[in-house]
Design an enzyme around this catalytic site. Structure first.
Site, PDB file in Angstrom:
ATOM      1  N   GLY A  45       0.836  -1.194   0.000  1.00  0.00           N
ATOM      2  CA  GLY A  45       0.000   0.000   0.000  1.00  0.00           C
ATOM      3  C   GLY A  45       0.867   1.240   0.000  1.00  0.00           C
ATOM      4  N   GLN A  50       2.967   9.881   1.408  1.00  0.00           N
ATOM      5  CA  GLN A  50       4.262   9.193   1.392  1.00  0.00           C
ATOM      6  C   GLN A  50       5.109   9.536   0.166  1.00  0.00           C
ATOM      7  OE1 GLN A  50       2.343   5.142   2.272  1.00  0.00           O
ATOM      8  NE2 GLN A  50       4.304   5.021   3.342  1.00  0.00           N
ATOM      9  N   CYS A  98       5.865  -0.174   7.386  1.00  0.00           N
ATOM     10  CA  CYS A  98       5.486   0.964   6.552  1.00  0.00           C
ATOM     11  C   CYS A  98       6.712   1.422   5.776  1.00  0.00           C
ATOM     12  CB  CYS A  98       4.970   2.089   7.452  1.00  0.00           C
ATOM     13  SG  CYS A  98       4.497   3.575   6.553  1.00  0.00           S
ATOM     14  N   LEU A  99       6.533   1.706   4.483  1.00  0.00           N
ATOM     15  CA  LEU A  99       7.668   2.130   3.657  1.00  0.00           C
ATOM     16  C   LEU A  99       8.305   3.413   4.183  1.00  0.00           C
ATOM     17  CD1 LEU A  99       6.179   1.460   0.104  1.00  0.00           C
ATOM     18  CD2 LEU A  99       7.923   0.102   1.298  1.00  0.00           C
ATOM     19  N   HIS A 140      -4.574   0.949   7.546  1.00  0.00           N
ATOM     20  CA  HIS A 140      -3.218   1.501   7.644  1.00  0.00           C
ATOM     21  C   HIS A 140      -3.055   2.697   6.696  1.00  0.00           C
ATOM     22  CE1 HIS A 140       1.323   1.059   7.974  1.00  0.00           C
ATOM     23  NE2 HIS A 140       1.180   1.822   6.904  1.00  0.00           N
ATOM     24  N   GLU A 141      -3.514   2.526   5.452  1.00  0.00           N
ATOM     25  CA  GLU A 141      -3.360   3.609   4.469  1.00  0.00           C
ATOM     26  C   GLU A 141      -4.259   4.791   4.824  1.00  0.00           C
ATOM     27  OE1 GLU A 141      -0.873   3.433   2.638  1.00  0.00           O
ATOM     28  OE2 GLU A 141      -0.550   1.324   3.061  1.00  0.00           O
ATOM     29  N   HIS A 144      -2.722   7.188   7.162  1.00  0.00           N
ATOM     30  CA  HIS A 144      -1.789   8.138   6.539  1.00  0.00           C
ATOM     31  C   HIS A 144      -2.507   9.432   6.141  1.00  0.00           C
ATOM     32  CE1 HIS A 144       2.070   6.110   6.260  1.00  0.00           C
ATOM     33  NE2 HIS A 144       1.512   5.009   5.797  1.00  0.00           N
TER      34      HIS A 144
HETATM   35 NI    NI Z   1       2.421   3.122   5.765  1.00  0.00          NI
END
Ligand code: NI
Length: 185
Positions: A45, A50, A98-99, A140-141, A144
């Site tokens: 995701g 991000q 998470c990236l 999760h997304e 953000h």
């Molecule tokens: Ni994330």
């Protein structure tokens, strides 16, 4: 085009993202480049903040998880202006990463079902119920877009223990295998 992932510490990750409309410039190209960026970094995701854009858009491709989580089969799409209508079902823990927070994984508890209203890439409005890992990735997304990160959802003691590692990410003192932009290297 592959964009660098914005790392923990950058204030854009803490903003409440703004809704967009169909006239948003080059939306199709943006969605394509978010998918490309996510794939290049092996993520499931990616939310617009991000890559430095505080807008309400995220992409998901969880199909690689379908062996363990059958509900993830063909679960690949873009979500625009999503709104959580309802979260329900039992809470369950999943080890999230998470990236934007490379090298850290923590167990996070969330409800197992989410009802989501959103617009797809062609700005068609949809309302759908998601379960299991699909709900998890959406939650999760979605966080953000609210300026929240999964590390905010671990208990205060654990969060305190993570501080040093989070500061290292901010300063770029962590190895990362994909294109990333550290805040204060
Ligand atoms: Ni994330």
């Amino acid at each position: 085009m592959i964009k660098p992932i914005i790392a923990y510490g950058n204030p854009v990750l803490r903003k409440v993202a703004q809704p967009i409309d169909a006239s948003y410039p080059q939306l199709k190209e943006l969605v394509a480049s978010m998918f490309e960026t996510m794939e290049a970094s092996d993520g499931v995701g990616l939310a617009a903040p991000q890559i430095g854009l505080a807008i309400r858009l995220f992409v998901i491709d969880a199909s690689s998880m379908s062996e363990d989580y059958p509900e993830a089969q063909d679960f690949k799409r873009a979500f625009i202006n999503p709104r959580i209508v309802e979260e329900k079902g039992e809470e369950w823990y999943f080890n999230e990463g998470c990236l934007s927070v490379p090298g850290i994984r923590e167990d996070v508890s969330r409800k197992s079902i989410v009802v989501l209203e959103y617009y797809d890439e062609s700005f068609t409005k949809k309302t759908e119920e998601f379960t299991g890992i699909c709900a998890r990735v959406i939650q999760h997304e979605y966080d953000h877009l609210e300026g929240k990160l999964f590390v905010d959802r671990v208990n205060p003691l654990k969060k305190r223990l993570l501080q040093g590692r989070l500061q290292n990410i901010e300063k770029g003192k962590v190895p990362v295998q994909y294109k990333i932009k550290f805040y204060n290297p």
